[in-house]
Structures are given as structure tokens and as C-alpha cells.
Design a protein around this motif. Structure first.
Motif, PDB file in Angstrom:
ATOM      1  N   PHE A  78      73.913  57.025 -82.661  1.00 16.50           N
ATOM      2  CA  PHE A  78      73.777  56.734 -81.407  1.00 16.50           C
ATOM      3  C   PHE A  78      72.973  55.040 -81.512  1.00 16.50           C
TER       4      PHE A  78
ATOM      5  N   LEU B 174      56.817  56.418 -76.035  1.00 16.19           N
ATOM      6  CA  LEU B 174      58.241  56.378 -75.859  1.00 16.19           C
ATOM      7  C   LEU B 174      58.971  55.868 -77.135  1.00 16.19           C
ATOM      8  N   GLN B 175      60.272  56.563 -77.407  1.00 15.80           N
ATOM      9  CA  GLN B 175      61.189  56.105 -78.481  1.00 15.80           C
ATOM     10  C   GLN B 175      62.229  55.650 -77.628  1.00 15.80           C
ATOM     11  N   PHE B 176      62.635  54.377 -77.739  1.00 15.96           N
ATOM     12  CA  PHE B 176      63.748  53.667 -77.236  1.00 15.96           C
ATOM     13  C   PHE B 176      64.655  53.029 -78.243  1.00 15.96           C
ATOM     14  N   PRO B 177      65.968  52.882 -77.783  1.00 15.94           N
ATOM     15  CA  PRO B 177      66.999  52.238 -78.584  1.00 15.94           C
ATOM     16  C   PRO B 177      66.366  50.757 -78.688  1.00 15.94           C
TER      17      PRO B 177
ATOM     18  N   PHE C 122      57.362  53.610 -67.488  1.00 11.15           N
ATOM     19  CA  PHE C 122      56.749  54.817 -67.868  1.00 11.15           C
ATOM     20  C   PHE C 122      55.613  54.831 -67.701  1.00 11.15           C
TER      21      PHE C 122
ATOM     22  N   GLN D 175      63.147  47.550 -68.642  1.00 14.88           N
ATOM     23  CA  GLN D 175      63.692  48.890 -68.564  1.00 14.88           C
ATOM     24  C   GLN D 175      62.573  49.870 -68.772  1.00 14.88           C
ATOM     25  N   ILE D 176      61.475  49.695 -69.422  1.00 17.47           N
ATOM     26  CA  ILE D 176      60.473  50.748 -69.749  1.00 17.47           C
ATOM     27  C   ILE D 176      59.100  50.687 -69.346  1.00 17.47           C
TER      28      ILE D 176
ATOM     29  N   GLN E  72      63.724  55.942 -85.759  1.00 19.11           N
ATOM     30  CA  GLN E  72      64.950  56.826 -86.059  1.00 19.11           C
ATOM     31  C   GLN E  72      66.213  55.992 -86.015  1.00 19.11           C
TER      32      GLN E  72
ATOM     33  N   PHE F 227      66.489  53.415 -83.189  1.00 19.95           N
ATOM     34  CA  PHE F 227      65.537  53.683 -82.308  1.00 19.95           C
ATOM     35  C   PHE F 227      64.103  53.285 -82.611  1.00 19.95           C
TER      36      PHE F 227
ATOM     37  N   THR G 194      66.422  47.419 -75.907  1.00 19.22           N
ATOM     38  CA  THR G 194      65.845  47.856 -74.679  1.00 19.22           C
ATOM     39  C   THR G 194      64.637  46.425 -74.485  1.00 19.22           C
ATOM     40  N   VAL G 195      64.915  46.204 -73.231  1.00 15.32           N
ATOM     41  CA  VAL G 195      64.081  45.210 -72.606  1.00 15.32           C
ATOM     42  C   VAL G 195      62.718  45.630 -71.883  1.00 15.32           C
TER      43      VAL G 195
END
Lengths: 594, 594
Positions: A532, A436-439, A450, A446-447, A528, A535, A442-443
Motif C-alpha cells: 500500500f 502517527l504512522q502515515f504514507p 492529530f 492532513q495530519i 514500514q 509509511f 502526506t502533507v
């Protein structure tokens, strides 16, 4: 024997007019694993699990623990007058409401304030207030009964050298002092043992599985005091600390010394680790903050990351040799889960800088694998045959890092389609979260899902969090980051940051039938940067083949197959140079393209 | 004009010795949209946004609002002496800390206690305590300046009939009374207007976009009082209520009547909606609980679900006719965003049981679509041409339900690959969350990211929650469930349950360039029961074609394409019987297989 101890405890309760006593499983530092001196709950209940609270009343003894330990409780406590109360959420203080409901108005509860954090006491006070229940400190109560109580640990303290820690004590203390200045405070008080071990670069063996030192620490803007018995340190260490303005004062004097601090001083501390006895003794004003050491410690420096990667090589070699041994030995005889655990330990012992296990290895055959914190004792271990499923969750402390890995292997026979679906879904979940790529920001909560949604799709799930932070020659479960479904925990609310080490360990457990878990340690990395945001993502550092016999390939996507092949190419490339030719051949077979 | 009002306000502040006044955007019921009487913040600032707090000090006037409204603030307040303070989190009380930091010790803040919830006041007290700042009630302050302040709403109250509500007031009150009994309390006090509208099956037009009635309600074990002006009810309604032991007492008398309750009575209420003026006046003991009405109301009964589905047919027909009109009209002329919004409203007005819009329609052309709560005024609306991208987010109140839908359409020219990637990722996110199967007990924050991870993969994201509950001829944003990244909100912490209605609305916004959002309403349904638990999921009920011109089909999986085709088959099958042959042909083209 336990019943006699409880009888004596009740006599003392009568003597002091206590209606109930609460005995938790922790020490004055809210440690997960504790020194023998602090195994009070075990002394009065016989229960050895790492989580559980004992409540002794005049006519009942009750123990609260969570589903991981129900079977162990039944086994260990069957001969004693202790009733099990099943916690629905691990570590939740469910006994407090129950006890306050049960007791009469104006009842008196005895507690050793050292074993309760300020935050826990606030909660107990809140719940007990409506019935005007009194809370009384019981500092010496246990000693009246427990004649041969082990002394506090007094092992020599080792300095954790810069080649493994990567940052000097001076540099770490400077960061804490900056925090004190920014907050316009005077001191920072630390009571969590792993924070103190990190801050002072010290290690010992006070606590099972974890190289910690029993201590408190008070950092001031100019001077620092480490409350720990000075005869545990070498003369060189004392001199080095002295040059850094670090004074060593005996552990037993901590409360008396802290009491002397001026009333107008401000002390920053962590409400969840500071014990209530210290809180109560100190006159100065506390500023409660999340510990700065927790976040700083969670972000590993280059030396620590390189140490961790080195440990993965060693663990990978040990596990490869272990699985080869198991494959060769099983056709010849049945082997107990206990022996399998010991054999695995023996392969790790051969590795450079090995210190010990990082937790009691879980070797669970068939249905035993479904008992999440299963530890086979020598006496009651199951015999493993050349068939069916085996879960092995283990880890080690090396001087350059801490490891934790789970593999689940098929030992022979024909697996059911149901089992293959569950195993493949666990694997898919691991891959989904790891890829997963995430901003940034993120805690964990939240993920976490997945790692679950492929299981959910088949009506499957697992009753534990998906992963936890891990220390650097430190605690195997290290705050603050991780993955969980529970918003009340720090790992639910904490942002992942680059250079943290975290486990990803989805599973699936069918009572009495099987336990599946696949666990790697991953390193958080920046991936990245766009308009936005920044990430992040993960990259796996654990090096060990994942069993493919239970994979239903038709359930994998092309990109999942590509992940599997690329991971195994890395495992083979990194481990094979350290293996002999037979071992290489075996690993090559395990790492073939799917 | 605004500056003159502020000058007068400052004179009065001097007269009463206030150092600051806090003016929030809400009413005594913590409503999202408020009656004109309560638009105090707008009166003193000129800012009309639905979220924002004004702080007036002797030498500065400051307004806190979040990023959705920055542009609108600049536009509306440019001529006034009001400084913008940018909130980083919508609705967060960031002004409180700032104000307490700015004011001197012992300063006095004036607030109308009616406009602050008990929970909000607790927070302000906590922050202001260290400087000994006083909080004083300002109940009549505004009236001294605002001579022509609109009266409280006095529109006739309609009884929402059983054919739309699906449950009698008697049955709902019985459930509340059971809750009172279980908690060993005496009363349940409601102050949230949408809870009162639901409980008594009453509707009116006190508040923009929402059919609510200004009232408080006190439910006892035998009798109930509805605090609302009795001349707003028909004689029949009063008689019907009377038979249910519901007495109607004037709204203005509520506080005085509640003051009369015995000190030994226990009242259950919701700390987040009860205002501080009422809390302060009542002598009885409050038990703070999450409102029972919130959860009961969120679970729609069969009648409400069937009403909602019927509204989707009507909305679908109106939107189909609207998009046909737009497609035919745009080649002939440029049309303002404002006119487009009005035209859409006109198609909805033709539908059965239409009452009004459920919020101010958002029609955002190109970069305007990136302003998340954009509403084009007639004067400053952009002109839409036969090219580029248009976002349309709109909804309606029908007597049998409430709607909310967003579609983003391409109007002509060649879209960039970047735009197609963003649009396709938004669509994939919508599908992923709508198709997710998850265990009962799962909360919004755990699964919100399923609508984001395809965007994240491309370094994209959106700065708002993924969806909210929706009422039944009620509030378009209805607590408690939803999807969000924010653990502090109810929608982050609340479990999804079968028969709830929730929006799924991921988006992507590039400042000055484009806004993309795709929004459907979904119904929560039970999907599977296994030994691992009960699993839920969603099914879409919104009926409207999704524009395919911006889809990059190479990014869609087979199962996503199958979802798209199956959704459009449903849209065509359900809407086409209500369309003429030209409209059918158009819709058929929109619903072809991808």
C-alpha cells in the motif's frame, strides 16, 4: 520622536506626490529576522514585533499585525499616532485590499521594491489595478530622514566546516547545476539568506538569532557568483571558493551585475523570495520554481542529524540545571520573567559550541503565557512566585545545530480540574502526532489535527500551527515542511520526508489565566513498506522531562502512559551521565514511571 | 465501428487543418453524468466510464482516465486503436501538457468550447502559449459524422413541491438577488444543472441517475430568465414562474440572448462551471465567484433533512430485505453480481416515492470489490458463491431525498487475520471521523485522515477521498464539502457547516483479492460552544446493519464497541416497525450487542 519621524516622512510624501507608503518588516531577502539596517518599520512606528506592516497615508498611520502582537503593539505604540489593524491571518496581506479601498482612483503608492517579493508585488498590482493605482519605487526615501541609519552588516564570514555541515559546497552546487541542466536553463538565482548560508556553508551574525550572511548567489553551469562583500572573507576562504569557480562580488553590485546577463538566458528562481527590485532589473527570462535548496536543506544528512542529537544533549543538560535552579530559588524570593530568561541563557552558554539564542526566549507567567509571542522586557516583566503556571519556550544556536523547546511547569498550589484537562489534552495531542504512522506524500495540513482532536473533544483549541521545520545552525523556523491548518502556507502543502527535523508543539491558551505548550523536535523516519506504500513516522530527539503535576492520569490511555514512561527513560538514560549526583537524583524523580 | 468513426474524424480534421481534437466527457454544464447527446467521447472511443478525456491526433488516438477505470478501458477499447494514458490524479488535465509537448509550434487544436469551462480554457491557453498553439472552436464538427446523434433531452419538467424542497423558488431567488446587490453587480448567471434544479425547484430525467434539467439561468435584480424549452413545462408551471418574474426562453437561444446584455453590466458567475462558448459570447464584465447556490444548497433545510431521514428508513428496509434474500438464496445456487444488483434495485422499487438508482450499483465479489468504480455488466459479471467477501455500494433517488450506502459482507468460510485487520481498521476509521468534534472553519482536508490512521498503522490505505456531499433528490456527489487528501479540490478546502449531508466511506482494497468499504451518510450538527469557538460534529442517518463477521473485536476500544452497539440499537429500533416478524428476527440477530 516617532511622530516627528512620521511628520518628516509625510513632508517627503508630499514632495514626491505619494498618497501612501507601505513599509513591511522584511529585508531584500524576505527574512523573518532582519539586520538593524532594515528595521525601517520599527524606525517609523516604534513597534518591534517580528511581523507587521506599516501603511502611512496623508492623514493616517496604520499598522497591521496578528493576534500574537496586539498587546505588544499597545504597549510600544501607545504614545504614537499609529492605529492598529488586526490581521485575522498572520502574514496575510490584508492591508493591500484595505489601502486600495481607501485610496482614490489614480493614487500613488510608494514602496521600496527591495522589500517586496515578486509574488507580493503581483498581488498588490492585481488588487490596485481596478482603481488604476500607481506603484512607485522608493529606494532612497528612508535615507533622507533616517540620518544615523545603521550600515549593512559587515561582520566576518565564517566557513561552516564539514564536520558540522556534512556536505561540501562543491557537492551542493553540483546538485543545483543538475537542476539547471534538467530545466534547460542557464542559471539559478538564490536570494533567501538561509539557502545561501546552506549552499556555500557560510555563517555570520548579520541577523538577530540566526547565523546568516547578507548575500545573493547566482549559480551557473560552470561558474558561480556570490554577491557579498569580499572583505568579509578570509584570504583562505576566497582562495578555496576560487578553486570551486566561485567568484565573490560586492553585495551592492548585485543588481548592476545581474542586469548585464543576456536577455536570452533563462534563470530559475523562487517567486516568493526574489525581490521585485532584482526582478525588475534583470532582462533574462525567469523560470519560477520552488527553491531546490529548500527541499535539499530540509533533508538533514547524517552529520547534521548527529549534530542535532548532540545539541539535544546539551540543551537537555542546560534545561535540567535551569529547572533545578528555579525549583530551589523560588521558595526564597520572587524572580522576574526577564531574569528567568537570562538565567536559562546562562546555563546554555556553558555548553560546548554555544553561539547564542535561536529566538528571544518566551518566559510567560500565568496569563502572560497566553500571549503567544510574549517576550518580557526587563522593565515590564512579571514577578514569578512559588505558585501557579509558567511557560518557557526557548532555543539556542550551537555550531552543530539549532534547538527549540517548550515546557510548561506548575510551580505550586492546587491546579484546577479545567487546567489539568487542558494540559493533559495538549500532551495527548503531542503524543498522537508524534506516534502517527502515515504514507509518504502526506502533507502537513492532513495530519496537523492529530495534535488537536483531544483538545477539540473538550471544546478547546489553539490559534497557531502545530510545528515547523528547523535548521542546522540555521533558521529556527525553516521551510518547507511543518503542520498547519492553513492551506495557503508551504507547511500545509508540503510532504514530510525521511530525515527532516520538525517541531511538534500543541498548546492551549486562556486569556489572562494560563498558557500551555509542550514542544519537542522530532526526526522523520521511514517506518514500514507495504504493497500500500511507504509509511513514515517521527521519533523525538529533544531530551527534557515533561512536567507531570498537571497530568490527569485518568485521561491517558495505557499506550499513552507507556509512551510517557518510555520517553522519560530515554531522557534519564541520555542526560544522567552528564549530571552530578544531586542533579541525577532530581532528574530521576522527574523521570519516574507515571 | 469506432475505428471507422475515428477515420472520418481524421478526414474532417484534415479538411479544417486541425492537428488535434480534445473531446472531454462532459456537457456544456460541466456535469458528472451527461445526456446521451453529449456522450461524444463514448461515441469516438467506445469507453463508457464517467471520467476520461479523448485526444485525437493525426497518427494517434489517446484516452486519459484514472485508476478506477483502467480495467474497464481494457475491456471496452481492446479492439480499437485507442491508447490508454494513465492519469495519476482523477480529473487532472494531464493530457494538456502531454499534447502541447507532442504538437509542433503553431499547431491547431480543435475543441467544442461548450464542453470546456472558462477555468479549463485558461489552463489550456497557458500551457499552449509557449508554442503558439492555436485553439479553435469546433461547434458542429461532431454532427458531420454522428448522423443519428440523439437530440437534446426534452422530457417534461416536474415542479419539485414545497413538501420536499422546503423552500420556495421566490425565497431562493431573493437570496441570489441580495448577493447581486451586495456585489454591486447586475446579474447572476448559473450554468451548473444541479444549481438550477435547486434554485427553481425543478426536476426531470435529462441525465442518467440524476433528476436534472438541461438549462442556463440568468437572475437579475428584478427579472429572471430560465433558458429551457418552454414546451417542457406545464401551463400552470409557466404561469407560476411568470408571477415570480421568471421568463422561460428556449435553451438553444441562451447564447444569443446573453450576447444582447449591455457591455457595462456586471455578471457574477462561477469560473469552474461557466462554459467557454458562453463566456466568449457575452460582452458584459464577469465577476468570478464561488457559486452562492453551492453553499446554500449544501445546507439542508428541515424539510430536506426530514426527507433524507425518511429515505434512510426506506433504504434500510430495502437493504434488510435484500440481505435476507441473499443469505437465503446463496446456499441454493450461484448468483451473478449483475443479478444481485438488479435484485437490490427491485427491493428499492417497492419503496414509496422511489424514482431510480442514484448511480450504477457496484456489486463486487472478491477481487472485483477492489476495482473502485466496478460495474458488472450482465455478460461479464462474476458468479457469487456462498463464501468469501462481497462489496455492495448502491443508492437511490426518491422524491424526498437521495441515498448512497456501502456495506461489505462475509458470505462464508474462514476469513484470514489480515482481512479481519483491514476490515476492523476501516470500521475504526469510520467511527473515528463520525465521532470527531471539530471547530467551525475546519475543512475536509484537515480531518480526512481520521478515517485513515488506523489503516496507516497497519501499513494499509485507500486511494480515494473519504466522502462527499450528497443532494436532496439531486446529485449523489454534491459540492462543495467532503473529505479528501487533495488540496486542489473544493472538498479539501471547504469548511463543514451544520445541516450538511456528507458520506463517510473509508475502504481498503487488495488487487485481485478483496475490496472493503463501509459508507454511511452523516448529518453535520452543532455540538458545543465554548470561549475557544463553536464545535461541530456528525450524526449518522443511514440505517443498515454493519456486518460483524469480519470484526476482530480485540482491535476495538470500549468506546468503539459502545458506538457499534448504540448504532445497531438505533438501526433496529427504527427499522423493525416496518418489517415482518421473520425479518425482525433476522435484523435482531444482526443488531445484537457485540
Amino acid at each position: 520622536m516617532i511622530n516627528k519621524r512620521l511628520e518628516k516622512l509625510r513632508q517627503i510624501m508630499t514632495k514626491y506626490n505619494f498618497d501612501a507608503i507601505i513599509i513591511p518588516s522584511t529585508d531584500p531577502h524576505q527574512s523573518e529576522y532582519v539586520a538593524k539596517h532594515w528595521k525601517v518599520r520599527e524606525y517609523f512606528s516604534g513597534f518591534t514585533g517580528s511581523a507587521g506592516v506599516l501603511v502611512v497615508m496623508k492623514d493616517e498611520t496604520a499598522l497591521w499585525t496578528d493576534s500574537r502582537y496586539f498587546l505588544q503593539f499597545e504597549d510600544e505604540c501607545k504614545d504614537y499616532d499609529v492605529n492598529l489593524h488586526k490581521q485575522s491571518i498572520p502574514h496575510a496581506p490584508e492591508h493591500v485590499q484595505w489601502l486600495c479601498d481607501t485610496l482614490a482612483e489614480n493614487a500613488v503608492i510608494g514602496l521600496d521594491f527591495l522589500q517586496f517579493s515578486k509574488a507580493q508585488m503581483d498581488y498588490i498590482k492585481e488588487v490596485s489595478a481596478s482603481k488604476n493605482i500607481q506603484l512607485k519605487n522608493t529606494p532612497n526615501l528612508v535615507n533622507e530622514i533616517w540620518a544615523d541609519r545603521p550600515a549593512l552588516p559587515a561582520f566576518p564570514v565564517d566557513i561552516h566546516p564539514l564536520e558540522y555541515s556534512g556536505e561540501t559546497t562543491a557537492s551542493k552546487i553540483k546538485k543545483v547545476q543538475n537542476k539547471i541542466s534538467t530545466a534547460k536553463a542557464d542559471y539559478y538565482l538564490f536570494s533567501s539568506l538561509d539557502e545561501i548560508a546552506w549552499l556555500f556553508n557560510i555563517r555570520s551574525k548579520d541577523v538577530d538569532f540566526t547565523p546568516l550572511v547578507t548575500a545573493y548567489a547566482l549559480v551557473g553551469l560552470e561558474n558561480t557568483v556570490l554577491f557579498c562583500d569580499s572583505n568579509r572573507f578570509s584570504a583562505t576562504a576566497i582562495e578555496t571558493f576560487s578553486k570551486l569557480n566561485i567568484e565573490i562580488i560586492d553585495y551592492e553590485l548585485a543588481i548592476a551585475e545581474l542586469q548585464k546577463l543576456d536577455i536570452d538566458k533563462k534563470i530559475i528562481t523562487d517567486i516568493s523570495s526574489l525581490n521585485y527590485a532584482v526582478y525588475n532589473a534583470v532582462q533574462s527570462k525567469f523560470l519560477f520554481q520552488n527553491s531546490i535548496a529548500k527541499e535539499l536543506k530540509s533533508i538533514k544528512n547524517e552529520t547534521e542529524i548527529s549534530g542535532a542529537k548532540n545539541c539535544m544533549l546539551k540543551d537537555g543538560v542546560a534545561l535540567t540545571k535551569f529547572f533545578i535552579w528555579l525549583e530551589n530559588e523560588l521558595p526564597t524570593r520572587e524572580i522576574s520573567e526577564y531574569e528567568i530568561g537570562k538565567k536559562l541563557e546562562s546555563f546554555r552558554k556553558q555548553q560546548d559550541l554555544y553561539v547564542g539564542e535561536s529566538f528571544a526566549a518566551i518566559v510567560g507567567y500565568k496569563g502572560n503565557g497566553a500571549i503567544i509571542h510574549y517576550t518580557a522586557s526587563e522593565e515590564r516583566a512579571a514577578l514569578v512566585k512559588n505558585e501557579n503556571i509558567l511557560l518557557v519556550d526557548s532555543g539556542a544556536q550551537y555550531k552543530d545545530g539549532t534547538t527549540d523547546i517548550t515546557r510548561t511547569v506548575w510551580l505550586g498550589g492546587t491546579p484546577t480540574a479545567e487546567l489539568k484537562t487542558a494540559y493533559t489534552s495538549v500532551l495527548k495531542g503531542y503524543i498522537a502526532l508524534e506516534q502517527l504512522q502515515f504514507p509518504k506524500g502526506t502533507v502537513g495540513m492532513q495530519i496537523d489535527a492529530f495534535a488537536r482532536f483531544h483538545l477539540w473533544q473538550h471544546g478547546l483549541n489553539y490559534p497557531h500551527g502545530t510545528g515547523h521545520g528547523i535548521g542546522s545552525f540555521g533558521m529556527v523556523h525553516e521551510s518547507p515542511q511543518g503542520f498547519t491548518t492553513n492551506p495557503a502556507t508551504s507547511s500545509g502543502r508540503t510532504s514530510h520526508l525521511p530525515n527532516q527535523l520538525t517541531t511538534i508543539e500543541p498548546g492551549c491558551y486562556k486569556k489572562g489565566v494560563y498558557g500551555i505548550r509542550i514542544e519537542n523536535i522530532v526526526l522523520s523516519i521511514a517506518k514500514q513498506e507495504t504493497e500500500f506504500g511507504n509509511f513514515l513516522g517521527f521519533t523525538p530527539i529533544t531530551l527534557c522531562a515533561i512536567d507531570r503535576q498537571l497530568i490527569d492520569k485518568s485521561l491517558l490511555t495505557d499506550s499513552e502512559i507507556a509512551w510517557f514512561n518510555s520517553y522519560h527513560k530515554m531522557v534519564y538514560d541520555k542526560l544522567s551521565p552528564m549530571l552530578n549526583s544531586d542533579e541525577k537524583k532530581w532528574l530521576q524523580r522527574m523521570c519516574e514511571e507515571l
